[in-house]
Design a protein around this motif. Structure first.
Motif, short mmCIF file in Angstrom:
data_model
loop_
_atom_site.label_atom_id
_atom_site.label_comp_id
_atom_site.label_asym_id
_atom_site.label_seq_id
_atom_site.Cartn_x
_atom_site.Cartn_y
_atom_site.Cartn_z
N PRO A 21 8.88 63.28 -11.62
CA PRO A 21 9.57 64.28 -10.36
C PRO A 21 8.51 62.70 -9.36
CG PRO A 21 8.51 65.77 -10.65
CD PRO A 21 8.26 65.44 -12.26
N ALA A 22 7.86 62.07 -9.37
CA ALA A 22 7.00 60.85 -9.01
C ALA A 22 8.39 60.26 -8.58
CB ALA A 22 5.60 61.16 -9.56
N ASP A 41 13.64 55.58 -17.35
CA ASP A 41 13.01 56.20 -18.04
C ASP A 41 13.26 56.01 -19.69
OD1 ASP A 41 11.24 58.58 -16.91
OD2 ASP A 41 11.71 58.72 -19.15
N ARG A 42 12.67 56.05 -20.22
CA ARG A 42 11.92 55.75 -21.49
C ARG A 42 13.27 57.02 -22.34
NH1 ARG A 42 5.73 57.55 -23.30
NH2 ARG A 42 6.40 59.62 -22.31
N ARG A 47 15.14 65.89 -19.83
CA ARG A 47 14.27 66.17 -21.46
C ARG A 47 12.86 67.22 -20.69
NH1 ARG A 47 10.85 65.77 -17.51
NH2 ARG A 47 9.57 64.18 -16.68
N LYS A 49 9.10 68.65 -20.47
CA LYS A 49 7.57 67.93 -20.65
C LYS A 49 7.12 69.10 -19.88
CE LYS A 49 4.23 66.20 -17.73
NZ LYS A 49 3.98 67.49 -17.90
N GLY A 52 2.93 73.62 -16.38
CA GLY A 52 3.44 75.32 -15.99
C GLY A 52 4.25 75.64 -15.69
N PHE A 54 5.21 76.18 -12.12
CA PHE A 54 5.12 76.18 -11.33
C PHE A 54 5.45 75.04 -10.16
CE2 PHE A 54 2.12 77.57 -7.25
CZ PHE A 54 2.83 78.26 -7.06
N ARG A 112 10.91 72.64 -16.44
CA ARG A 112 10.48 70.76 -16.34
C ARG A 112 12.24 70.16 -17.09
NH1 ARG A 112 6.03 69.11 -14.74
NH2 ARG A 112 7.16 66.72 -14.37
N LEU A 136 8.67 50.92 -19.93
CA LEU A 136 8.69 49.97 -19.98
C LEU A 136 7.04 49.52 -20.87
CD1 LEU A 136 6.84 48.27 -16.47
CD2 LEU A 136 5.26 49.47 -18.61
N ASP A 298 0.75 61.11 -11.43
CA ASP A 298 -0.01 61.55 -12.64
C ASP A 298 -0.15 59.89 -13.13
OD1 ASP A 298 0.38 64.23 -12.39
OD2 ASP A 298 1.58 63.84 -14.99
N GLY A 310 0.06 69.43 -9.65
CA GLY A 310 0.32 68.02 -10.23
C GLY A 310 1.58 67.53 -9.34
N ILE A 311 2.75 68.76 -9.35
CA ILE A 311 4.23 68.16 -8.93
C ILE A 311 3.84 68.28 -6.92
CG2 ILE A 311 6.41 69.15 -8.60
CD1 ILE A 311 5.70 71.16 -11.28
C1 LIG Z 1 -0.20 71.84 -19.80
C2 LIG Z 1 0.50 71.73 -18.12
C3 LIG Z 1 0.72 72.93 -17.21
C4 LIG Z 1 0.57 71.77 -15.83
N1 LIG Z 1 1.55 73.28 -14.96
C5 LIG Z 1 1.75 72.67 -13.46
C6 LIG Z 1 2.19 74.20 -12.92
O1 LIG Z 1 2.59 74.75 -13.15
N2 LIG Z 1 1.90 73.18 -11.64
C7 LIG Z 1 1.88 71.46 -10.63
O2 LIG Z 1 2.08 70.99 -9.97
N3 LIG Z 1 2.01 70.98 -12.42
C8 LIG Z 1 1.36 70.93 -12.96
N4 LIG Z 1 0.59 70.13 -14.18
C9 LIG Z 1 1.61 69.04 -13.95
C10 LIG Z 1 2.06 68.40 -13.84
O3 LIG Z 1 3.39 67.94 -15.10
C11 LIG Z 1 2.16 66.79 -13.77
O4 LIG Z 1 1.25 66.38 -12.60
C12 LIG Z 1 3.97 66.38 -13.25
O5 LIG Z 1 4.94 66.01 -14.65
C13 LIG Z 1 3.78 64.43 -12.60
O6 LIG Z 1 4.49 64.52 -12.56
P1 LIG Z 1 5.02 63.10 -12.13
O7 LIG Z 1 6.57 62.14 -11.40
O8 LIG Z 1 4.13 61.61 -11.99
O9 LIG Z 1 4.50 62.67 -14.16
P2 LIG Z 1 5.80 62.90 -15.71
O10 LIG Z 1 6.36 64.25 -14.60
O11 LIG Z 1 5.26 63.43 -16.54
O12 LIG Z 1 7.04 61.71 -15.90
C14 LIG Z 1 6.89 60.73 -16.17
C15 LIG Z 1 8.05 60.25 -16.46
O13 LIG Z 1 7.74 58.71 -16.84
C16 LIG Z 1 8.21 58.85 -18.21
N5 LIG Z 1 7.68 57.23 -19.27
C17 LIG Z 1 6.07 57.40 -19.69
N6 LIG Z 1 5.68 56.50 -20.13
C18 LIG Z 1 6.61 55.41 -19.78
C19 LIG Z 1 7.09 54.11 -19.80
N7 LIG Z 1 6.60 52.90 -20.24
N8 LIG Z 1 8.76 53.53 -19.78
C20 LIG Z 1 9.63 54.36 -18.97
N9 LIG Z 1 9.42 55.64 -18.53
C21 LIG Z 1 7.91 55.88 -19.47
C22 LIG Z 1 8.63 59.74 -18.42
O14 LIG Z 1 9.31 59.94 -19.97
C23 LIG Z 1 8.86 60.55 -18.38
O15 LIG Z 1 9.89 61.06 -17.52
C24 LIG Z 1 0.61 70.98 -15.87
C25 LIG Z 1 0.21 70.43 -16.71
C26 LIG Z 1 0.36 69.89 -17.10
C27 LIG Z 1 -0.28 69.80 -18.75
#
Ligand SMILES: Cc1cc2nc3c(=O)[nH]c(=O)nc-3n(C[C@H](O)[C@H](O)[C@H](O)COP(=O)(O)OP(=O)(O)OC[C@H]3O[C@@H](n4cnc5c(N)ncnc54)[C@H](O)[C@@H]3O)c2cc1C
Length: 491
Positions: A21-22, A41-42, A47, A49, A52, A54, A112, A136, A298, A310-311
């Motif tokens: 999402p970020a 993305d790797r 895909r 993830k 929860g 929500f 997700r 990366l 994250d 965290g979303i």
């Molecule tokens: C069990 C659990 C329950 C949760 N429930 C909720 C909820 O209900 N509601 C909510 O708001 N938040 C929830 N969260 C938090 C939420 O999942 C995260 O805050 C959210 O996914 C953050 O998005 P992001 O884009 O920062 O990271 P991510 O969604 O983790 O995306 C990171 C991306 O980077 C890619 N990546 C990683 N390393 C590399 C690399 N070296 N090179 C290229 N690509 C790479 C991965 O493949 C991935 O696609 C929960 C977390 C967990 C663990």
């Protein structure tokens, strides 16, 4: 800054590592404003993830601004209109989400697998170049460019860009290389999640459960629609004393032993496996910008330690980053100083609220205080039954709609009441003499006795917990004072 010797010819203005999402939201905002973006993305999308699933009302507003809410498949995702809180298998309260102007009074539960694909499609539609299956592996920030190293099944490549955005999640490679170390252990949570079909009960209600056996963790059942649900558990990694079960094992036990959860899963079928994942929660001390590099979502640890949400912060930080970058792209200045307004924005939007969340988590991570928290939750639920404003605040906290600071007075008063009730139990026990003091274990012993006995057993661990609790209290105090001064200046 070391010069890596690249010429100012770029593969893109901005390379974004991670298309969750970020990263995908940032790619969408930047591409729309005419910035050339490569989103790596790797893995390939769609895909899964571990989450929860929500998506709270504030996150829905961000999805709307990305154009995701106009997609047909999005419209078919499940709507959550209310939340129910259970303690020890007993329902304490069930409330609709509050009405707040400009924000929907509902959330959605979107697996997700679907949500992240929607946002990547929005980014692609806005003009971002999406490179799936590229990981990366490293980067070097120089005077004129960043050289980003990426590996795929076809080999290795180097991409040159003006700025690197690290959006690669809770185990971020960009963050580790930027800071030179992994984040502290005490900011870590561990969580597990599974999907179930044929679940009983309403599809529009989020169920959140607490039980003294897994405090300071919580577990949930979030319906994804059509009788299916996401069931999971989150837990602080550092507790005193430590838990000896993994989150998956703890979740399996609670699915069997918690009467309320077991009732909803009576005829349910597990789809796939119970899967675990780490979370890194907000810590204002962690660096999130350096020369030509920024972290979002994250990767920047923008997770509320109180509820794991965290979303919403992933989407918000993506927009804040894109807004900060507009003048940097115009002036061709990507120094840490030029990027600092992003860190300042994150701090001003999040630090005060997260200070309260961190203090609460630090306090509840001492399991001797479990009776205090169970008592406080019950008092809060009772108040919410009688008082509309408390009910609004309780449901607002669950929906991620109200800043924790708004809840401060209500929560603070409740803890005070719970502490007084426990203290009076302790005094009654003390008057009963030694037979009264030796209660049947941690669950019935008043928190003060249990705290003293744990401290005597392991003074070093107890001192560490106390030091962290004091640091969190100071941080909250300084943030509260800062906000009072800032608002009186404005007034
Ligand atoms: C069990 C659990 C329950 C949760 N429930 C909720 C909820 O209900 N509601 C909510 O708001 N938040 C929830 N969260 C938090 C939420 O999942 C995260 O805050 C959210 O996914 C953050 O998005 P992001 O884009 O920062 O990271 P991510 O969604 O983790 O995306 C990171 C991306 O980077 C890619 N990546 C990683 N390393 C590399 C690399 N070296 N090179 C290229 N690509 C790479 C991965 O493949 C991935 O696609 C929960 C977390 C967990 C663990």
């Amino acid at each position: 800054m070391a010069d890596v010797g690249v010429k100012p010819s770029y593969d893109a203005d901005v390379v974004i590592a991670g298309a969750g999402p970020a990263g995908a939201a940032a790619a969408c905002h930047l591409a729309r404003s005419g910035t050339s973006v490569i989103l790596l993305d790797r893995v390939t999308f769609p895909r899964d993830k571990v989450c929860g699933d929500f998506v709270g009302p504030s996150a829905l507003v961000e999805l709307d601004s990305l154009g995701v809410s106009r997609m047909d498949r999005y419209a078919r995702t499940n709507i959550a209109r209310r939340a129910a809180l259970y303690i020890g298998g007993e329902e304490l309260i069930s409330r609709p989400f509050p009405e707040i102007e400009g924000i929907p009074s509902h959330g959605r539960v979107i697996p997700r697998l679907a949500l992240d694909q929607f946002i990547v499609e929005a980014a692609r539609g806005a003009g971002a170049r999406v490179m799936e299956g590229y990981r990366l592996t490293g980067f070097a920030a120089g005077r004129e460019a960043v050289a980003v190293e990426a590996a795929s099944s076809n080999g290795h490549l180097t991409l040159r860009c003006r700025l690197l955005l690290g959006a690669d999640g809770s185990s971020s490679t960009v963050a580790r290389l930027m800071r030179g170390s992994a984040p502290p252990r005490r900011d870590r949570f561990i969580a597990a999640r599974a999907y179930f079909a044929n679940v009983e009960g309403p599809d529009d209600q989020l169920d959140i459960y607490f039980d003294r056996s897994c405090y300071p963790g919580f577990y949930w059942l979030f319906p994804t629609g059509n009788g299916e649900a996401n069931v999971g558990l989150g837990l602080a990694l550092e507790t005193w004393p430590a838990h000896n079960l993994t989150p998956a094992a703890m979740l399996r036990r609670l699915m069997r032993d918690d009467a309320a959860l077991a009732a909803r899963l009576r005829n349910a079928r597990l789809r796939g496996k119970i899967v675990g994942w780490p979370l890194m929660t907000y810590n204002h001390r962690l660096k999130i910008v350096s020369d030509r590099v920024m972290l979002i979502g994250d990767a920047a640890s923008l997770i509320n330690p109180l509820n794991g949400e965290g979303i919403q912060y992933a989407l918000l930080s993506a927009r804040w980053a894109a807004e900060t970058l507009a003048p940097c792209l115009r002036d061709d200045d990507f120094s840490a100083r030029a990027l600092a307004p992003f860190a300042a924005r994150v701090e001003s939007e999040m630090r005060y609220d997260m200070a309260l969340s961190r203090l609460i988590v630090q306090l509840i991570s001492n399991r001797a205080l479990t009776p205090l928290w169970i008592g406080a939750s019950k008092i809060l639920a009772e108040r919410a039954h009688k008082d509309a404003n408390t009910a609004r605040i309780v449901s607002g906290i669950f929906a991620g709609l109200l800043p924790a600071r708004d809840a401060f007075k209500v929560v603070g008063g409740t803890i005070g009441e719970a502490a007084r009730s426990l203290a009076s139990k302790a005094v009654t026990r003390a008057f009963r003499g030694p037979r009264g003091w030796a209660g049947p274990g941690a669950y019935t012993a008043p928190a003060g006795f249990q705290l003293a006995s744990d401290a005597a057993k392991d003074p070093a661990d107890f001192a560490e917990w106390l030091k962290c609790a004091a640091a969190c209290t100071l941080e909250l105090g300084s943030q509260a004072a800062w906000h009072i001064i800032a608002s009186s200046r404005k007034g």
